[in-house]
Design an enzyme around this catalytic site. Structure first.
Site, short mmCIF file in Angstrom:
data_model
loop_
_atom_site.label_atom_id
_atom_site.label_comp_id
_atom_site.label_asym_id
_atom_site.label_seq_id
_atom_site.Cartn_x
_atom_site.Cartn_y
_atom_site.Cartn_z
N PRO A 320 0.82 -1.21 0.00
CA PRO A 320 0.00 0.00 0.00
C PRO A 320 0.86 1.26 0.00
O PRO A 320 1.96 1.28 0.57
CB PRO A 320 -0.77 -0.11 1.32
N ARG A 359 -2.85 16.64 -8.22
CA ARG A 359 -3.93 15.65 -8.36
C ARG A 359 -5.26 16.25 -8.82
O ARG A 359 -5.92 15.67 -9.68
CB ARG A 359 -4.10 14.85 -7.06
N CYS A 390 -0.29 30.01 -13.57
CA CYS A 390 -0.89 30.61 -14.78
C CYS A 390 -1.61 29.53 -15.57
O CYS A 390 -1.14 29.07 -16.62
CB CYS A 390 0.20 31.25 -15.62
#
Ligand SMILES: Cc1ncc(COP(=O)(O)O)c(C=O)c1O
Length: 467
Positions: A320, A359, A390
């Site tokens: 994990p 993300r 930007c």
């Protein structure tokens, strides 16, 4: 008196509340030591977030050691409790690879999965036992393979090209009278689909990772003929941020079948690595199983399938990443400008964004946030948290419920321990933030903030371009 903030953080006056050890970190929004102090400010690991920002600057990754350690312990203990054979939990360090994180997870007895020479070098530098390091990757370079072989780590072979390269490396070593026995595992694509975002789904047959299971006979035959390769195990990983237990149970079933097949070729394969993928709670509606439930579900299937196939129990590995570290970390930002677009939305901008957390823009991932210095204030505003890049898409959170904010407030985004720092960039030449680990009221720097000098350190200005 203990009262509860809408997101569930504990409020206990000035009293320090011990972490809630009976919970699974991946089911929480905030680190387990989060509390609101008598000033109405958020504390983690006994440290006031606003003080940390004054001391270490903004934006700042804040890693709660207690939460990370507890997640490691829960994985380790669940494997011991539910699996009668040997087991080893590996941390998928792609989630966040740095010296301190490697050192913490290794001190909890975990091994480490790395996917590049850089991650391998970091794990080795942190003092991780090479016997507990596994090197992944679908296009490992020769120098990465050589570093792995020289260090004694296990190589998770992904494809034919790599298999043949390893045989060549072994032959070259033998010619130099240095015969090798290279420990490898084989990564196979199980063809199991998961209900998760397409770009982080890796287990389906149309995947760049792993051998096609239809080639299994050929692969096992080839490997069984290579005396320099010691095939110790089989590996598969079906994807990330998964909330169902069934896909991993199906995977475990398929993998035991592969074990049986390997035995027919005389391969002494003794390890099964079922990968990672357990999801976490980023927002209230996310409902992942606990670490304990996930491990139990897999152990039960592997054991039952081995009994049915009359196979000895393999050493069981899982790797994990997100569910070990994501909840342990928050990112603190300083609020700056606000733009009101009448009757549409209000943008509240922070001093970071897609460079420290790519993300949302990459996967449309959702996050929750609080204002660290206004934890007791009513949540009266619905705003969009914008980054400072930007890029119009540089939005961290849409429709965040916050108290009324003003410049200088400290916004804390939760669940940023996985795939934030490790995916961070210098887009727009922003410096990557610092990171601290907090525990028992103490904060220690684990990653320095990049300076402007750091940003131009690798730049070269040819002589003819100099004024
Ligand atoms: C091979 C492999 N193992 C483990 C992981 C860790 O997955 P997660 O962070 O979802 O647990 C990944 C991530 O995609 C991976 O590719």
């Amino acid at each position: 008196m203990v009262s509860t903030h809408p997101i569930g953080v504990q409020h206990a006056g000035s009293q320090y509340l011990p972490p809630r050890r009976n919970t699974s970190p991946n089911q929480e929004l905030l680190p387990l030591t989060a509390r609101v102090n008598s000033h109405g400010c958020l504390e983690i690991g006994g440290c006031d977030i606003t003080t940390l920002v004054q001391q270490f600057g903004s934006p700042l990754y804040i890693l709660d050691e207690e939460t990370l350690r507890l997640a490691c312990q829960q994985y380790r203990d669940a494997c011991k409790q539910y699996y009668q054979g040997e087991s080893q939990v590996l941390y998928a360090s792609k989630a966040w690879n740095c010296l301190a994180v490697c050192a913490i997870v290794a001190s909890e007895g975990l091994g480490i999965d790395v996917v590049s020479g850089g991650e391998l070098y970091t794990a080795l530098s942190a003092g991780v036992n090479p016997e507990k390091i596994y090197l992944h990757g679908n296009n490992k370079s020769r120098s990465e393979l050589n570093l792995a072989i020289a260090s004694g780590v296990t190589i998770v072979v992904d494809n034919w090209y790599e298999l043949k390269t390893l045989v060549e490396i072994a032959q070259e070593s033998a010619e130099n009278s240095d015969p090798q026995s290279i420990p490898i595992m084989l990564r196979l694509t199980p063809g199991i689909e998961c209900h998760t975002h397409e770009y982080i789904r890796t287990g389906h047959l149309d995947s760049k990772f792993g051998f096609d299971p239809n080639d299994l006979d050929e692969v096992f035959t080839f490997v069984s003929q290579q005396s320099a390769l010691n095939c110790v195990g089989l590996h598969a990983h079906i994807g990330s941020q998964i909330f169902e237990r069934q896909p991993h149970q199906d995977l475990a079933q398929v993998m035991v079948q592969w074990l049986q097949d390997a035995a027919k070729y005389g391969l002494n394969v003794t390890q099964l690595n079922v990968g990672g993928g357990l999801g976490i709670r980023y927002v209230e509606s996310d409902d992942p199983p606990s670490i304990d439930e996930w491990v139990k579900a897999i152990c039960e299937v592997v054991q039952a399938a081995c009994i049915e196939a009359n196979l000895p129990l393999p050493k069981l590995l899982c790797e994990p990443g997100r569910s070990l570290i994501a909840t342990a970390c928050v990112t603190a930002y300083t609020i700056g400008s606000t733009k009101v677009v009448p009757e549409i939305r209000t943008y509240v901008a922070v001093d970071g964004g897609m460079s420290d957390n790519p993300r949302p823009i990459t996967y449309q991932s959702q996050y929750r946030a609080v204002v660290a210095n206004k934890m007791s204030a009513p949540l009266t505003e619905t705003v969009t948290i914008a980054g400072k890049h930007c890029e119009s898409g540089d939005i961290l959170i849409k429709n965040a419920q916050l108290p009324k904010t003003e410049p200088g407030d400290i916004l804390v985004v939760m669940g940023t321990g996985a795939y934030n720092y490790s995916m961070a960039s210098n887009y727009n030449r922003l410096s990557r933030p610092a990171a601290v680990v907090v525990a028992n009221g103490e904060a220690n720097l684990i990653l320095q903030r990049e300076t402007y000098q750091d940003l131009i350190r690798q730049d070269c200005l040819p002589e003819r371009l100099k004024k």
